[in-house]
Design a protein around this motif. Structure first.
Motif, PDB file in Angstrom:
ATOM      1  N   PHE A 114       5.974  -3.154  -4.881  1.00 38.97           N
ATOM      2  CA  PHE A 114       5.060  -4.113  -5.508  1.00 38.97           C
ATOM      3  C   PHE A 114       5.808  -5.390  -5.875  1.00 38.97           C
ATOM      4  O   PHE A 114       5.327  -6.511  -5.634  1.00 38.97           O
ATOM      5  CB  PHE A 114       4.418  -3.498  -6.752  1.00 38.97           C
ATOM      6  CG  PHE A 114       3.231  -4.246  -7.256  1.00 38.97           C
ATOM      7  CD1 PHE A 114       1.952  -3.947  -6.799  1.00 38.97           C
ATOM      8  CD2 PHE A 114       3.368  -5.266  -8.199  1.00 38.97           C
ATOM      9  CE1 PHE A 114       0.842  -4.644  -7.265  1.00 38.97           C
ATOM     10  CE2 PHE A 114       2.276  -5.959  -8.662  1.00 38.97           C
ATOM     11  CZ  PHE A 114       1.001  -5.655  -8.197  1.00 38.97           C
ATOM     12  N   LEU A 115       7.003  -5.254  -6.441  1.00 38.06           N
ATOM     13  CA  LEU A 115       7.785  -6.415  -6.839  1.00 38.06           C
ATOM     14  C   LEU A 115       8.184  -7.247  -5.627  1.00 38.06           C
ATOM     15  O   LEU A 115       8.177  -8.492  -5.685  1.00 38.06           O
ATOM     16  CB  LEU A 115       9.022  -5.978  -7.617  1.00 38.06           C
ATOM     17  CG  LEU A 115       9.926  -7.095  -8.151  1.00 38.06           C
ATOM     18  CD1 LEU A 115       9.159  -8.038  -9.073  1.00 38.06           C
ATOM     19  CD2 LEU A 115      11.123  -6.499  -8.886  1.00 38.06           C
ATOM     20  N   GLU A 116       8.531  -6.607  -4.529  1.00 36.92           N
ATOM     21  CA  GLU A 116       8.881  -7.357  -3.320  1.00 36.92           C
ATOM     22  C   GLU A 116       7.704  -8.182  -2.821  1.00 36.92           C
ATOM     23  O   GLU A 116       7.870  -9.310  -2.356  1.00 36.92           O
ATOM     24  CB  GLU A 116       9.361  -6.396  -2.223  1.00 36.92           C
ATOM     25  CG  GLU A 116      10.761  -5.883  -2.427  1.00 36.92           C
ATOM     26  CD  GLU A 116      11.772  -7.004  -2.609  1.00 36.92           C
ATOM     27  OE1 GLU A 116      11.856  -7.877  -1.718  1.00 36.92           O
ATOM     28  OE2 GLU A 116      12.480  -7.019  -3.634  1.00 36.92           O
ATOM     29  N   GLU A 117       6.512  -7.628  -2.912  1.00 42.79           N
ATOM     30  CA  GLU A 117       5.324  -8.381  -2.496  1.00 42.79           C
ATOM     31  C   GLU A 117       5.057  -9.538  -3.447  1.00 42.79           C
ATOM     32  O   GLU A 117       4.600 -10.614  -3.038  1.00 42.79           O
ATOM     33  CB  GLU A 117       4.115  -7.450  -2.416  1.00 42.79           C
ATOM     34  CG  GLU A 117       2.901  -8.061  -1.734  1.00 42.79           C
ATOM     35  CD  GLU A 117       3.128  -8.396  -0.270  1.00 42.79           C
ATOM     36  OE1 GLU A 117       2.441  -9.310   0.230  1.00 42.79           O
ATOM     37  OE2 GLU A 117       3.985  -7.757   0.386  1.00 42.79           O
ATOM     38  N   MET A 118       5.337  -9.344  -4.724  1.00 42.27           N
ATOM     39  CA  MET A 118       5.228 -10.437  -5.692  1.00 42.27           C
ATOM     40  C   MET A 118       6.166 -11.582  -5.315  1.00 42.27           C
ATOM     41  O   MET A 118       5.779 -12.753  -5.308  1.00 42.27           O
ATOM     42  CB  MET A 118       5.557  -9.935  -7.102  1.00 42.27           C
ATOM     43  CG  MET A 118       4.560  -8.955  -7.679  1.00 42.27           C
ATOM     44  SD  MET A 118       5.149  -8.156  -9.205  1.00 42.27           S
ATOM     45  CE  MET A 118       5.019  -9.494 -10.381  1.00 42.27           C
TER      46      MET A 118
END
Length: 246
Positions: A114-118
């Motif tokens: 999720f953080l990588e997509e952010m």
């Protein structure tokens, strides 16, 4: 080497420690007492999201990532505001933030994914101010610093990914200071770090409320709209008056 202000061990210590740690080669007295050319612009404080890059985690970015992972946006937004302030002030980690906003129930993806997509939502703005920032960086005697609201994880990703350390002497970011715009304290701290009087400083932001708060302290505010308007505004201060928008 560029300086990044980071908070101390407790939230209440962060601003004081930041002032003591930043730019150790300078003496931190009253802002601007040592400058003789009081009417001349000596420093520019830049917002990042909405001026140089897309926003880090604003409405559009949240909508895109939540849709990508099929997370109910309404459920997310109910949890966002109560913890976002602490996250952007550096008082909680991304993992803690996501625990409270996304991973309050089992998910078929991980916090790391999720953080990588952010992070992937961050882009240089087409027609943004990065080109002008590069020209300003080459100006003798003009100091450039970032003054932005951002969480630590996204802020540090954006600094490295877009090589913002090439332009800025320091990053006066909310996650390092424990303060967020439009709190007047963050602008006062910036003046102390710069050692400048308010009228020697320009603050650039895409939000009028932040510019108005800076102006209330005597700082020159430029509400960024586009490159052409920005060049014109800088020309009023005798900066890059010969520059033309790309």
């Amino acid at each position: 080497m560029r300086d990044r202000i980071r908070p101390g061990r407790s939230p209440s210590d962060a601003p004081a420690l930041a002032v003591r740690c930043i730019l150790q080669s300078r003496s931190l007295g009253n802002a601007g007492t040592r400058d003789e050319a009081m009417g001349e612009i000596k420093a520019i404080l830049f917002d990042v999201g909405g001026v140089l890059l897309t926003n880090g985690w604003d409405h559009a970015e949240r909508a895109a990532v939540l849709a990508h992972f099929s997370v109910d946006r309404g459920a997310y937004e109910l949890r966002h505001e109560p913890v976002n302030d602490a996250w952007e002030k550096g008082f909680m980690t991304a993992e803690q933030f996501l625990e409270r906003t996304v991973f309050f129930e089992p998910r078929p993806f991980t916090p790391a994914e999720f953080l990588e997509e952010m992070k992937a939502q961050s882009k240089a703005l087409p027609g943004g101010a990065l080109r002008i920032l590069g020209e300003l960086r080459a100006s003798d005697g003009l100091e450039l610093m970032a003054l932005n609201n951002e969480s630590r994880e996204l802020n540090e990703y954006r600094i490295e990914q877009f090589e913002l350390h090439r332009y800025f002497r320091a990053f006066l970011s909310s996650c390092y200071l424990g303060l967020r715009k439009p709190d007047p304290a963050i602008f006062k701290l910036a003046l102390n770090v710069l050692q400048r009087q308010p009228k020697e400083v320009i603050f650039v932001d895409d939000r009028q409320a932040n510019c108005d708060r800076a102006a209330s302290l005597g700082i020159h505010g430029i509400c960024y709209q586009n490159e052409e308007q920005f060049v014109s505004e800088l020309g009023r201060f005798g900066l890059l008056s010969s520059a033309q928008p790309a």
